[in-house]
Design a protein around this motif. Structure first.
Motif, mmCIF file in Angstrom:
data_model
loop_
_atom_site.group_PDB
_atom_site.id
_atom_site.type_symbol
_atom_site.label_atom_id
_atom_site.label_comp_id
_atom_site.label_asym_id
_atom_site.label_seq_id
_atom_site.Cartn_x
_atom_site.Cartn_y
_atom_site.Cartn_z
ATOM 1 N N ASP A 2 13.000 -17.448 -33.474
ATOM 2 C CA ASP A 2 13.101 -16.133 -34.094
ATOM 3 C C ASP A 2 14.506 -15.562 -33.886
ATOM 4 N N ALA A 3 14.811 -14.489 -34.589
ATOM 5 C CA ALA A 3 16.158 -13.911 -34.565
ATOM 6 C C ALA A 3 16.548 -13.410 -33.181
ATOM 7 N N ALA A 4 15.615 -12.797 -32.452
ATOM 8 C CA ALA A 4 15.921 -12.280 -31.122
ATOM 9 C C ALA A 4 16.259 -13.405 -30.149
ATOM 10 N N SER A 5 15.489 -14.486 -30.208
ATOM 11 C CA SER A 5 15.769 -15.640 -29.341
ATOM 12 C C SER A 5 17.103 -16.274 -29.699
ATOM 13 N N ALA A 6 17.394 -16.371 -30.986
ATOM 14 C CA ALA A 6 18.661 -16.953 -31.433
ATOM 15 C C ALA A 6 19.830 -16.111 -30.942
ATOM 16 N N GLU A 7 19.697 -14.794 -31.037
ATOM 17 C CA GLU A 7 20.755 -13.899 -30.552
ATOM 18 C C GLU A 7 20.963 -14.085 -29.059
ATOM 19 N N ALA A 8 19.867 -14.180 -28.313
ATOM 20 C CA ALA A 8 19.967 -14.355 -26.860
ATOM 21 C C ALA A 8 20.646 -15.676 -26.514
ATOM 22 N N THR A 9 20.305 -16.738 -27.209
ATOM 23 C CA THR A 9 20.904 -18.038 -26.878
ATOM 24 C C THR A 9 22.375 -18.096 -27.247
ATOM 25 N N ARG A 10 22.791 -17.327 -28.243
ATOM 26 C CA ARG A 10 24.229 -17.245 -28.557
ATOM 27 C C ARG A 10 24.954 -16.426 -27.494
ATOM 28 N N ALA A 11 24.338 -15.335 -27.056
ATOM 29 C CA ALA A 11 24.980 -14.437 -26.102
ATOM 30 C C ALA A 11 24.976 -14.990 -24.681
ATOM 31 N N VAL A 12 23.961 -15.766 -24.332
ATOM 32 C CA VAL A 12 23.824 -16.332 -22.990
ATOM 33 C C VAL A 12 23.673 -17.844 -23.165
ATOM 34 N N PRO A 13 24.793 -18.561 -23.349
ATOM 35 C CA PRO A 13 24.716 -19.981 -23.721
ATOM 36 C C PRO A 13 24.099 -20.908 -22.679
ATOM 37 N N ALA A 14 23.892 -20.469 -21.458
ATOM 38 C CA ALA A 14 23.305 -21.344 -20.436
ATOM 39 C C ALA A 14 21.790 -21.470 -20.547
ATOM 40 N N ILE A 15 21.164 -20.712 -21.454
ATOM 41 C CA ILE A 15 19.707 -20.778 -21.604
ATOM 42 C C ILE A 15 19.301 -22.207 -21.953
ATOM 43 N N ASP A 66 21.850 -22.408 -3.222
ATOM 44 C CA ASP A 66 21.122 -22.944 -4.381
ATOM 45 C C ASP A 66 21.915 -24.125 -4.936
ATOM 46 N N PRO A 67 21.268 -25.300 -5.088
ATOM 47 C CA PRO A 67 21.992 -26.482 -5.549
ATOM 48 C C PRO A 67 22.341 -26.458 -7.040
ATOM 49 N N ASP A 68 21.860 -25.455 -7.785
ATOM 50 C CA ASP A 68 22.167 -25.296 -9.205
ATOM 51 C C ASP A 68 21.854 -26.552 -10.008
ATOM 52 N N THR A 69 20.629 -27.034 -9.865
ATOM 53 C CA THR A 69 20.185 -28.211 -10.610
ATOM 54 C C THR A 69 19.526 -27.831 -11.937
ATOM 55 N N GLY A 70 19.410 -26.553 -12.212
ATOM 56 C CA GLY A 70 18.758 -26.075 -13.427
ATOM 57 C C GLY A 70 17.313 -25.687 -13.215
ATOM 58 N N GLU A 71 16.718 -26.169 -12.134
ATOM 59 C CA GLU A 71 15.305 -25.875 -11.878
ATOM 60 C C GLU A 71 15.077 -24.429 -11.461
ATOM 61 N N THR A 72 16.114 -23.760 -10.989
ATOM 62 C CA THR A 72 15.970 -22.381 -10.525
ATOM 63 C C THR A 72 16.524 -21.364 -11.518
ATOM 64 N N TYR A 73 16.928 -21.813 -12.702
ATOM 65 C CA TYR A 73 17.556 -20.936 -13.676
ATOM 66 C C TYR A 73 16.713 -19.691 -13.949
ATOM 67 N N TYR A 74 15.443 -19.851 -14.227
ATOM 68 C CA TYR A 74 14.621 -18.687 -14.559
ATOM 69 C C TYR A 74 14.257 -17.847 -13.341
ATOM 70 N N ARG A 75 14.400 -18.393 -12.151
ATOM 71 C CA ARG A 75 14.277 -17.538 -10.955
ATOM 72 C C ARG A 75 15.451 -16.561 -10.925
ATOM 73 N N HIS A 76 16.625 -17.059 -11.298
ATOM 74 C CA HIS A 76 17.804 -16.183 -11.383
ATOM 75 C C HIS A 76 17.631 -15.179 -12.526
ATOM 76 N N TRP A 77 17.055 -15.639 -13.623
ATOM 77 C CA TRP A 77 16.779 -14.777 -14.775
ATOM 78 C C TRP A 77 15.870 -13.624 -14.345
ATOM 79 N N LEU A 78 14.803 -13.956 -13.614
ATOM 80 C CA LEU A 78 13.860 -12.937 -13.158
ATOM 81 C C LEU A 78 14.520 -11.978 -12.165
ATOM 82 N N ALA A 79 15.301 -12.504 -11.230
ATOM 83 C CA ALA A 79 15.998 -11.642 -10.269
ATOM 84 C C ALA A 79 16.955 -10.698 -11.003
#
Length: 125
Positions: A2-15, A66-79
């Motif tokens: 959807d448009a909102a998700s597309a906007e978010a992925t452009r603005a935050v490219p690490a998603i 944090d070893p930054d393996t990608g597994e904790t990405y959404y924990r950072h998102w939530l924080a």
């Protein structure tokens, strides 16, 4: 996507994404993503503000080991979501902690694979 998700992925490219859009390993990750989209759409924060706050959160986590393996990405998102919601006074830190504790109590009584439902008694513990 959807448009909102597309906007978010452009603005935050690490998603984490695939060809169809954001990818989530667990339902709570999708829910955290959706909450951020909803708050952005309501004008609580801009995507550039979000990206800066998320970057700062990831740096804090890396500095703490944090070893930054990608597994904790959404924990950072939530924080980041919790920090911005408190900073913008959408909800107080106390309210966030109250709901987090209630969620933990509800999760403890919920059988695996069953949707978690908050009840009034979850807030009284």
């Amino acid at each position: 996507m959807d448009a909102a998700s597309a906007e978010a992925t452009r603005a935050v490219p690490a998603i984490p994404c695939d060809a169809e859009g954001p990818v989530f390993r667990e339902p709570w990750e999708a829910q955290a993503f959706a909450m951020a989209l909803a708050l952005h759409e309501r004008g609580v924060f801009t995507w550039s503000e979000w990206a800066a706050a998320l970057g700062a959160e990831i740096k804090r986590a890396q500095a703490a080991g944090d070893p930054d393996t990608g597994e904790t990405y959404y924990r950072h998102w939530l924080a980041t979501l919790e920090r911005l919601v408190a900073a913008k006074e959408v909800a107080s830190s106390d309210t966030l902690h109250r709901y987090r504790d209630a969620w933990d109590h509800a999760a403890d009584r919920t059988p695996h694979g069953t949707p978690i439902v908050l009840r009034e008694e979850d807030f009284r513990r």
